[in-house]
Design an enzyme around this catalytic site. Sequence first.
Site, PDB file in Angstrom:
ATOM      1  N   ASP A   7      97.742 -72.721 136.368  1.00  0.00           N
ATOM      2  CA  ASP A   7      97.494 -72.436 134.957  1.00  0.00           C
ATOM      3  C   ASP A   7      96.212 -71.618 134.845  1.00  0.00           C
ATOM      4  OD1 ASP A   7      98.229 -72.868 132.097  1.00  0.00           O
ATOM      5  OD2 ASP A   7      96.245 -73.790 132.041  1.00  0.00           O
ATOM      6  N   GLU A   9      93.203 -69.947 131.847  1.00  0.00           N
ATOM      7  CA  GLU A   9      92.684 -69.770 130.497  1.00  0.00           C
ATOM      8  C   GLU A   9      92.105 -68.366 130.429  1.00  0.00           C
ATOM      9  OE1 GLU A   9      93.377 -71.852 128.240  1.00  0.00           O
ATOM     10  OE2 GLU A   9      93.959 -73.554 129.500  1.00  0.00           O
ATOM     11  N   HIS A  57      90.539 -73.597 124.135  1.00  0.00           N
ATOM     12  CA  HIS A  57      90.089 -74.172 125.412  1.00  0.00           C
ATOM     13  C   HIS A  57      88.638 -74.636 125.418  1.00  0.00           C
ATOM     14  CE1 HIS A  57      88.369 -70.186 125.912  1.00  0.00           C
ATOM     15  NE2 HIS A  57      89.556 -69.618 126.085  1.00  0.00           N
ATOM     16  N   HIS A 154      92.775 -77.309 125.868  1.00  0.00           N
ATOM     17  CA  HIS A 154      93.409 -76.817 127.087  1.00  0.00           C
ATOM     18  C   HIS A 154      92.362 -76.688 128.187  1.00  0.00           C
ATOM     19  CE1 HIS A 154      97.248 -74.937 125.213  1.00  0.00           C
ATOM     20  NE2 HIS A 154      96.794 -75.928 124.451  1.00  0.00           N
ATOM     21  N   ASP A 159      95.769 -78.963 132.938  1.00  0.00           N
ATOM     22  CA  ASP A 159      97.108 -78.546 132.572  1.00  0.00           C
ATOM     23  C   ASP A 159      97.991 -78.355 133.804  1.00  0.00           C
ATOM     24  OD1 ASP A 159      96.281 -78.655 129.988  1.00  0.00           O
ATOM     25  OD2 ASP A 159      96.540 -76.527 129.543  1.00  0.00           O
TER      26      ASP A 159
END
Length: 242
Positions: A7, A9, A57, A154, A159
């Site tokens: 994952d 960001e 986030h 997040h 995640d």
Amino acid sequence: MRQVVLDTETTGLDPKTGHRVIEIGCVELVNRKLTGRHYHQYINPEREVEDGAIEVHGITNEFLQDKPVFAQIADEFMSFCEGAELVIHNAPFDVGFIDWELKLLASPRWRRVTDHCSVLDTLALAREKHPGQKNSLDALCKRYFVDNSQRDLHGALLDAEILADVFLLMTGGQTGLALTQDGDIRGDEGARGLEAESAAGPVRRLAGDRQPLPVVSATAEELEGHQTMLNLLEKTAGKHFW
């Protein structure tokens, strides 16, 4: 079989408008079991993070100022992923951002993600299994009873860990946990990332000592009923292929 659940960001939604990756989180699966190895890194995007992204986030521009740029962590990150199947929720988003970073890097070693890894999109998989239903990561956590109570914001590593549990349940397997930290992979600057305070607080992780997902075995009565059905099908069809 080696898989890396990944994952990211980012500073915003579209790399083609100049947005960049600011956090990468990965956890490793081998033969459908969590090994305990992971990669985690915060990245200085060399640009401002959009306010809307910070609301998602919680990673601020101030926090990212002293973090390495992508060129400094590219070899370590791509070496961790190389040769694996990447498991990503909404893969075109994350792969698009990583491909853009690799394009900016212009390295003779690293090209596009799919030149080095295969990719499995769990969002596409969920839509096939659950058509017409919500298939966000939070919706899948609810559907498969995966604890996402720490996901108020997040975070790439959290995640990725949550997605690993969801993926194993969604595809009918179980997870095994290796509780040692010996396999941790992280950059020199990012080594602080797993312990450091970010704008949103410490990097959030799933509990390392959480119980493996249960394997439910068929009862003797269920096995007998299954065999009766197979015998009936064989008698009716003449042959079977299982």
